[in-house]
Design a protein around this motif. Structure first.
Motif, PDB file in Angstrom:
ATOM      1  N   UNK A 171      46.125  27.840  50.891  1.00 51.79           N
ATOM      2  CA  UNK A 171      47.172  28.515  50.134  1.00 51.79           C
ATOM      3  C   UNK A 171      46.722  29.911  49.734  1.00 51.79           C
ATOM      4  N   UNK A 172      47.691  30.731  49.324  1.00 47.75           N
ATOM      5  CA  UNK A 172      47.425  32.088  48.842  1.00 47.75           C
ATOM      6  C   UNK A 172      47.844  32.146  47.374  1.00 47.75           C
ATOM      7  N   UNK A 173      46.923  32.569  46.517  1.00 48.97           N
ATOM      8  CA  UNK A 173      47.224  32.677  45.089  1.00 48.97           C
ATOM      9  C   UNK A 173      47.404  34.134  44.709  1.00 48.97           C
ATOM     10  N   UNK A 174      48.343  34.380  43.775  1.00 52.40           N
ATOM     11  CA  UNK A 174      48.674  35.737  43.355  1.00 52.40           C
ATOM     12  C   UNK A 174      48.808  35.776  41.838  1.00 52.40           C
ATOM     13  N   UNK A 175      48.444  36.912  41.255  1.00 53.68           N
ATOM     14  CA  UNK A 175      48.586  37.099  39.816  1.00 53.68           C
ATOM     15  C   UNK A 175      49.110  38.495  39.542  1.00 53.68           C
ATOM     16  N   UNK A 176      50.092  38.602  38.643  1.00 47.52           N
ATOM     17  CA  UNK A 176      50.550  39.912  38.179  1.00 47.52           C
ATOM     18  C   UNK A 176      50.343  39.973  36.672  1.00 47.52           C
ATOM     19  N   UNK A 177      49.800  41.100  36.207  1.00 45.89           N
ATOM     20  CA  UNK A 177      49.443  41.232  34.796  1.00 45.89           C
ATOM     21  C   UNK A 177      49.784  42.629  34.306  1.00 45.89           C
ATOM     22  N   UNK A 178      50.630  42.716  33.292  1.00 44.05           N
ATOM     23  CA  UNK A 178      50.785  43.962  32.550  1.00 44.05           C
ATOM     24  C   UNK A 178      49.747  43.911  31.426  1.00 44.05           C
ATOM     25  N   UNK A 179      48.723  44.751  31.523  1.00 48.99           N
ATOM     26  CA  UNK A 179      47.565  44.625  30.630  1.00 48.99           C
ATOM     27  C   UNK A 179      47.831  45.195  29.240  1.00 48.99           C
ATOM     28  N   UNK A 180      48.886  46.027  29.081  1.00 51.27           N
ATOM     29  CA  UNK A 180      49.148  46.830  27.887  1.00 51.27           C
ATOM     30  C   UNK A 180      47.999  47.816  27.707  1.00 51.27           C
ATOM     31  N   UNK A 181      48.268  49.053  27.996  1.00 52.14           N
ATOM     32  CA  UNK A 181      47.234  50.084  28.070  1.00 52.14           C
ATOM     33  C   UNK A 181      46.368  50.143  26.805  1.00 52.14           C
ATOM     34  N   UNK A 182      46.982  49.954  25.625  1.00 49.23           N
ATOM     35  CA  UNK A 182      46.233  50.052  24.371  1.00 49.23           C
ATOM     36  C   UNK A 182      45.422  48.797  24.052  1.00 49.23           C
ATOM     37  N   UNK A 183      45.687  47.703  24.742  1.00 48.34           N
ATOM     38  CA  UNK A 183      44.973  46.447  24.522  1.00 48.34           C
ATOM     39  C   UNK A 183      43.491  46.619  24.839  1.00 48.34           C
ATOM     40  N   UNK A 184      42.622  46.106  23.985  1.00 46.49           N
ATOM     41  CA  UNK A 184      41.178  46.239  24.195  1.00 46.49           C
ATOM     42  C   UNK A 184      40.481  44.900  24.425  1.00 46.49           C
ATOM     43  N   UNK A 185      41.251  43.856  24.653  1.00 43.46           N
ATOM     44  CA  UNK A 185      40.639  42.536  24.887  1.00 43.46           C
ATOM     45  C   UNK A 185      40.307  42.391  26.377  1.00 43.46           C
TER      46      UNK A 185
END
Length: 335
Positions: A98-112
């Protein structure tokens, strides 16, 4: 006083329901596409109150709230478990990777940074789409990105940076500006482990907020749909659309590209806002053509961004199986 409050609330519900029907690109008009669930619940509250409380023009208020509630319920009904699914889940056949995919909006100001690194290392997606990435985020993720053989990026400090990383064999991978603005999109042609070539599209257009009309967002979504509609390859589209699943823009996108939506019949799987459960909306999207076999589609945990990461797993029929061709024929016949 209660009489006035009910009618004022009812009028607000009617106006916010009617405004998006104009298809205006003005941000304060199109923003009411988003809270359809909230508006429908408010209409229901007014309706129930009007049934049991003495209200001026009682029958009219009940009729208007009934119409609003039914209209809004129809819009969001496909995104409830009561609706029929558009995409059936499939089990990965023995011997198929299988092929796994992830999309993430990191939030530019986020520092975690460490929390997202942990998620990426745990999920270990074959295709990783990161949005709102600036130089700080790129430097923080440099080590985890090093596990990918191909990386393409547009780093920016305006919340529209983007990184695409994959370990799959790459036929082509490009950053595009479909609407001729400064928000890039990704179009990649990748090889699945069984040799099937497929399109991966990543989007992050601008939202309807003060200072932004939706004209550019709508055009970018439409342009990508038209671009995809001419392809006979299996296609997957992911990203933060800054548009809800039930909007007319998204429905047009699906229609132009013959896309199917895993959310339909499974619930909203709301991805934004991660910090406020009462405000959550399905704006981080996944669309697949019918020649993509979907194994799973899920929302992951909060890592400090205003968006949850979204993950999907798919597989493709072998190039010589004939199944892809049959599905493509069905797509052309559908058009």
């Amino acid at each position: 006083m209660l009489n006035v409050a009910l009618w004022l609330t009812g009028i607000a519900v009617i106006i916010t329901t009617a405004l998006p029907l104009t298809n205006s690109v003005t941000w304060w008009v199109r923003m009411w596409d988003f809270p359809r669930l909230h508006i429908s619940l408010l209409a229901l509250v007014v309706l129930m109150a009007a049934l049991f409380i003495a209200v001026c023009l009682k029958s009219l208020l009940i009729a208007l709230m009934s119409v609003v509630f039914v209209f809004q319920a129809i819009q969001i009904f496909p995104y409830t478990p009561l609706a029929r699914t558009e995409v059936d889940l499939a089990e990965v056949p023995s011997g198929v990777k299988a092929v796994s995919m992830m999309s993430v909006n990191v939030l530019m100001e986020n520092q975690r940074y460490g929390d997202l690194i942990y998620i990426i290392e745990r999920e270990d997606p074959d295709v990783l789409l990161l949005m709102e990435t600036d130089n700080v985020w790129h430097n923080a993720l440099r080590d985890v990105l090093s596990r990918y053989t191909t990386i393409k990026m547009h780093l920016a400090d305006d919340h529209y940076g983007l990184i695409i990383a994959t370990r799959l064999d790459v036929i082509s991978i490009d950053l595009l500006w479909p609407a001729q603005d400064d928000t890039p999109a990704v179009k990649a042609v990748l090889n699945a482990p069984n040799g099937t070539a497929f399109n991966f599209i990543g989007l992050h257009p601008r939202p309807p907020v003060p200072g932004n009309t939706t004209e550019v967002r709508d055009k970018q979504i439409k342009d990508v749909a038209l671009m995809t509609s001419s392809s006979d390859r299996p296609t997957i589209c992911m990203g933060d659309f800054n548009d809800v699943a039930w909007s007319w823009t998204t429905r047009r996108f699906k229609r132009y590209s013959d896309f199917l939506e895993p959310r339909v019949g499974r619930g909203m799987i709301s991805s934004f806002h991660a910090a406020y459960p009462f405000m959550r909306l399905p704006i981080d999207q996944l669309f697949v053509t019918q020649d993509v076999n979907l194994v799973s589609f899920n929302r992951l945990e909060n890592f400090g961004s205003d968006h949850f990461p979204m993950v999907a797993t798919v597989f493709f029929d072998s190039p010589g199986s004939g199944k892809n061709g049959e599905r493509n024929d069905a797509r052309h016949n559908h058009r």
